[in-house]
Design an enzyme around this catalytic site. Structure first.
Site, PDB file in Angstrom:
ATOM      1  N   HIS A 162       1.179   7.950   7.680  1.00  0.00           N
ATOM      2  CA  HIS A 162       2.272   7.072   8.147  1.00  0.00           C
ATOM      3  C   HIS A 162       3.479   7.896   8.575  1.00  0.00           C
ATOM      4  O   HIS A 162       4.241   7.492   9.439  1.00  0.00           O
ATOM      5  CB  HIS A 162       2.721   6.120   7.039  1.00  0.00           C
ATOM      6  CG  HIS A 162       1.668   5.158   6.606  1.00  0.00           C
ATOM      7  ND1 HIS A 162       1.255   5.040   5.308  1.00  0.00           N
ATOM      8  CD2 HIS A 162       0.926   4.289   7.316  1.00  0.00           C
ATOM      9  CE1 HIS A 162       0.315   4.122   5.233  1.00  0.00           C
ATOM     10  NE2 HIS A 162       0.095   3.642   6.446  1.00  0.00           N
ATOM     11  N   HIS A 184       1.664   7.059   3.001  1.00  0.00           N
ATOM     12  CA  HIS A 184       1.088   8.403   2.911  1.00  0.00           C
ATOM     13  C   HIS A 184       1.480   9.277   4.095  1.00  0.00           C
ATOM     14  O   HIS A 184       2.215   8.848   4.998  1.00  0.00           O
ATOM     15  CB  HIS A 184      -0.427   8.323   2.724  1.00  0.00           C
ATOM     16  CG  HIS A 184      -1.140   7.594   3.820  1.00  0.00           C
ATOM     17  ND1 HIS A 184      -1.307   8.121   5.076  1.00  0.00           N
ATOM     18  CD2 HIS A 184      -1.721   6.371   3.835  1.00  0.00           C
ATOM     19  CE1 HIS A 184      -1.969   7.265   5.814  1.00  0.00           C
ATOM     20  NE2 HIS A 184      -2.229   6.193   5.107  1.00  0.00           N
ATOM     21  N   LYS A 203       0.857  -1.190   0.000  1.00  0.00           N
ATOM     22  CA  LYS A 203       0.000   0.000   0.000  1.00  0.00           C
ATOM     23  C   LYS A 203       0.893   1.240   0.000  1.00  0.00           C
ATOM     24  O   LYS A 203       2.001   1.207   0.533  1.00  0.00           O
ATOM     25  CB  LYS A 203      -0.864   0.033   1.272  1.00  0.00           C
ATOM     26  CG  LYS A 203      -1.936  -1.039   1.334  1.00  0.00           C
ATOM     27  CD  LYS A 203      -3.195  -0.555   0.627  1.00  0.00           C
ATOM     28  CE  LYS A 203      -4.243  -1.651   0.515  1.00  0.00           C
ATOM     29  NZ  LYS A 203      -4.729  -2.081   1.808  1.00  0.00           N
TER      30      LYS A 203
HETATM   31  N1  ARG Z   1      -0.508  -1.461  10.044  1.00  0.00           N
HETATM   32  C1  ARG Z   1      -1.452  -0.738  10.836  1.00  0.00           C
HETATM   33  C2  ARG Z   1      -2.070   0.388  10.030  1.00  0.00           C
HETATM   34  O1  ARG Z   1      -1.491   0.841   9.058  1.00  0.00           O
HETATM   35  C3  ARG Z   1      -0.841  -0.130  12.063  1.00  0.00           C
HETATM   36  C4  ARG Z   1      -0.245  -1.124  13.006  1.00  0.00           C
HETATM   37  C5  ARG Z   1      -0.192  -0.602  14.394  1.00  0.00           C
HETATM   38  N2  ARG Z   1       0.469  -1.467  15.329  1.00  0.00           N
HETATM   39  C6  ARG Z   1      -0.043  -2.495  15.951  1.00  0.00           C
HETATM   40  N3  ARG Z   1       0.715  -3.166  16.783  1.00  0.00           N
HETATM   41  N4  ARG Z   1      -1.295  -2.851  15.791  1.00  0.00           N
HETATM   42  O2  ARG Z   1      -3.157   0.817  10.381  1.00  0.00           O
END
Ligand code: ARG
Length: 577
Positions: free
Chosen positions: A132, A129, A126
Site C-alpha cells: 500500500h 502493508h 486490514k
Molecule cells: N482496495 C483495493 C486493493 O487494496 C485497491 C483499489 C484500487 N482502486 C480501484 N478504483 N479499484 O486491492
C-alpha cells in the site's frame, strides 16, 4: 531552459523533424573540441536526397542564425556541433532558478484543468502493508508533480470499504469481538476475528449464511449493521491517517467503494438500455471480444454487485462531478486487466471520458537485508518499516555527529532521524522505474554516499551550511548576470547542465507518470555538485569576492532544485544533519 531543448526547438523549425525526434538524437560529443552538443544528420538524408555532410553544411549556417548567440554552430562531417556560450548559459540557468527559489519547476501548463489521482486505497479493517505504501508514495508524488504544473489535482482515496467481507466481520464481531482490544488496536483485533471467522466457518456452514444475511442488511441500510460497519471504517481511518500524516500525505476525499454502491443500479440501467448486458452462467456481463478482453461481470448470479461495477459507477460520478481532464489510478500491475475491462466497458457504452482514464501500475516490494517479525500473517507492515528506518537512521546521525564534533540536542536528532528515515523509505519507492520490483536494503537506503535520500538530503544540508557560513562572513549569492557568467569551469558546467534540465524533467515525469525521472535528475545534480564542491573553494581569503558570490549562487541554485525536487517526491529537507 535546457539548451538541448532550445537546440531541438530551433532545429525543428529548419529541418522538418519534430522537436521530440531531434531531442532524442542529440548527442553529447566525446571530445570537447567537438562541442557541447551534436546532431547527426543521417536521418535527413533520405527526405532531402542529399549526403549527410552536405546537409550538415547547409544547416550550420541556418542554425547559427537562430541560435541567438547562446551557442555557435559548426559542421564537421555529417555532424552539426553546438558550442555553448558557457557564460551566458551559467547566468541564464542560475538566475532563472534562484529567481523562483524552491518553487522552481512550477508552470501553468495545466491551466487549472482537473486531474484526479486515485491512490493508496487500502482495504479497511486490514493491515496497511508495504505494498500500500508503494501506491501511496507514487500517488502522493504524482499529485505534487501535477499540482506544480498548474493542474487542479483531486486526491482520492478509493477505500476498500464494501463487499461481502463486511458481512463476515459483523458476524464475527458479534460472536467473538473484544471491545477493549478493538479500541486499543483496531486493525489487529479486526484481523483476528476475520481469521477466526474463516476457521469456524469450515466447521459450521451456517456462519457463511449469517454473513451473507448481515451484508444484505448492510446494503439495505439497517441501522445496527451500518453502525458497526461505520465503526470499523472510522477506526481503520484513524490508523491509516496516522501513517499518512507521518508520510506527509493527504487526500481530498475518501469516497471508497461504499460511496458508489447506491449508484450501481443506474449503471446497470444504462448498460441495459444500450443493450450491452448479456446473461452468462446466471451473471450479467458485458462482452469485450472486440477489445480482446474477457467479459466484464457487472452483476453476480445472486444479483449482488462487484468490484468492477463499483469502479464503473465511480468513473461516471467523477466525470459528472469534475469533468476531469485525466483520471489516474495508481494501483498495482496485477489489476491491469481489471482496469482495461472497466475502461473498455465505458468506451463501448460511448463515454468519451474512457480515453482520459489511465492505470498507472507498479511492481512488487521485496527485502534484502531486513527481517521483520510478521505480526500479521506474511506481510510487512509499513509502520514497522518506518520505525526501523527511523531507528537505523538515528544511529547513523548520532555516529556522524560524534565524528564531526557536532553538538545536537536530543530533539534535533529525533527530528532529523524521522525526516531522513522516512525520506529513505519514500526514496526507495521512487528510485527506479515504477514497473520494476523494488528491493529494500539498509545498505542502499542509508548509504550517505550513494543514490539515496540521505545522500540528497545531506547535499542539501551541506549547501545550507555553506550559506550560513557565508552569511557570517558577510557574503551573499550573486544575482548579477556578469558575475554569474564567471561559472564557466568544467565542474560548474556539469552542475549547470544538470540543473538546466529540471523544468523539462518535471514535465516528463508527469507525462509518463514516473517520479523516477525526478529522482534520477536529482541524483545527477547532486553528484555533479559534490564533484564541484570537492574541487572548488567557495569561501576563503584566497579567492575573489566575485568568485565566492557566483559559486554561492550556484550552491543556492542546487539547493533550490534539490528542495523543489525532493518536495515533488514527498521528501522533506533538513537544514542540518
Ligand atoms: N482496495 C483495493 C486493493 O487494496 C485497491 C483499489 C484500487 N482502486 C480501484 N478504483 N479499484 O486491492
Amino acid at each position: 531552459m535546457d539548451y538541448k531543448s532550445v537546440i531541438a526547438q530551433n532545429l525543428s523549425k529548419i529541418s522538418g523533424l519534430t522537436e521530440d525526434q531531434i531531442f532524442k538524437l542529440i548527442e553529447i560529443p566525446p571530445q570537447k573540441d567537438l562541442g557541447d552538443f551534436a546532431f547527426p544528420c543521417f536521418i535527413l538524408a533520405k527526405s532531402l536526397h542529399k549526403a549527410p555532410a552536405m546537409i550538415a553544411e547547409d544547416l550550420a549556417s541556418e542554425a547559427s542564425l537562430t541560435s541567438d548567440g547562446v551557442f555557435t554552430v559548426k559542421n564537421a562531417g555529417p555532424y552539426l556541433n553546438f558550442y555553448v556560450d558557457r557564460s551566458k548559459y551559467a547566468s541564464d540557468v542560475v538566475s532563472g532558478i534562484n529567481k523562483y527559489g524552491d518553487a522552481y519547476g512550477s508552470s501553468d501548463l495545466g491551466n487549472g484543468q482537473n486531474v484526479i489521482i486515485e491512490f493508496s486505497s487500502p482495504n479497511i479493517a486490514k493491515p496497511f502493508h508495504v505494498g500500500h505504501a508503494f501506491t501511496t508514495v507514487l500517488g502522493n508524488s504524482l499529485s505534487r508533480i501535477y499540482a506544480k504544473l498548474g493542474y487542479n489535482v483531486i486526491r482520492m482515496n478509493h477505500l476498500g470499504d464494501y463487499g461481502t467481507q463486511f458481512g463476515k466481520l459483523i458476524t464475527a464481531y458479534r460472536l467473538w469481538g473484544d471491545k477493549d482490544a478493538l479500541d486499543k488496536d483496531p486493525i489487529t483485533e479486526l484481523l483476528r476475528i476475520y481469521v477466526k471467522f474463516h476457521e469456524e466457518a469450515k466447521k459450521d456452514e451456517s456462519l457463511e449464511d449469517k454473513a451473507r444475511e448481515n451484508f444484505r442488511k448492510l446494503e439495505e441500510g439497517c441501522p445496527e449493521e451500518k453502525e458497526l460497519w461505520q465503526k470499523f471504517r472510522d477506526m481503520s481511518l484513524v490508523v491509516f491517517n496516522k501513517l499518512y500524516d507521518r508520510m506527509g500525505v493527504s487526500f481530498d476525499n475518501y469516497n471508497g467503494e461504499s460511496f458508489y454502491s447506491d449508484r450501481i443500479p443506474a449503471v446497470v440501467d444504462m448498460l441495459r438500455s444500450k443493450n450491452l448486458l448479456v446473461e452468462s452462467e446466471g451473471a450479467q456481463v458485458v462482452m469485450l471480444d472486440e477489445y480482446n478482453l474477457p467479459p466484464c461481470i457487472i452483476l453476480k448470479s445472486d444479483g449482488t454487485t462487484i468490484y468492477a461495477s463499483r469502479d464503473l459507477a465511480a468513473v461516471l460520478y467523477r466525470d459528472e462531478t469534475y469533468h476531469f481532464d485525466k483520471n489516474i489510478y495508481v494501483v498495482g500491475t496485477p489489476q491491469a486487466l481489471h482496469f482495461k475491462q472497466v475502461f473498455s466497458v465505458l468506451k463501448k457504452a460511448g463515454y468519451e471520458c474512457a480515453d482520459d482514464c489511465v492505470h498507472v501500475g507498479f511492481g512488487l516490494v521485496k527485502f534484502k537485508d531486513m527481517v521483520f517479525s510478521t505480526r500479521e500473517g506474511n506481510i510487512v507492515l509499513l509502520e514497522d518499516l518506518l520505525d526501523a528506518a527511523v531507528n537505523k537512521t538515528r544511529e547513523v546521525i548520532v555516529e556522524n555527529a560524534k565524528a564531526r564534533g557536532q553538538d545536537m540536542s536530543e530533539e534535533e536528532i529525533s527530528d532529523i532521524a524521522e525526516k531522513v528515515g522516512i525520506g529513505a523509505v519514500i526514496y526507495t519507492y521512487v528510485k527506479a522505474g515504477r514497473e520494476k520490483d523494488i528491493v529494500f536494503s539498509w545498505d542502499e537506503m542509508l548509504n550517505f554516499n550513494g543514490n539515496s535520500a540521505p545522500y540528497l538530503m545531506y547535499t542539501y544540508a551541506r549547501i545550507r551550511s555553506i550559506a550560513r557560513k557565508a552569511a557570517e562572513a558577510g557574503i551573499t549569492a550573486s544575482t548579477d548576470k556578469e558575475v554569474l557568467g564567471r561559472l564557466t569551469g568544467d565542474d560548474a558546467y556539469a552542475v549547470i547542465s544538470a540543473l538546466a534540465g529540471f523544468g523539462d524533467v518535471v514535465k516528463k515525469a508527469a507525462q509518463i507518470y514516473e517520479p523516477f525521472v525526478i529522482s534520477r535528475s536529482l541524483f545527477e545534480t547532486a553528484s555533479a555538485f559534490n564533484s564541484f564542491y570537492n574541487n572548488t573553494r567557495i569561501l576563503g581569503d584566497d579567492i575573489s569576492k566575485e568568485d565566492s558570490a557566483s559559486r554561492l549562487a550556484l550552491c543556492e541554485a542546487v539547493g533550490n532544485v534539490l528542495k523543489s525536487g525532493l518536495g515533488l517526491l514527498g521528501i522533506e529537507t533538513v537544514e542540518r544533519m
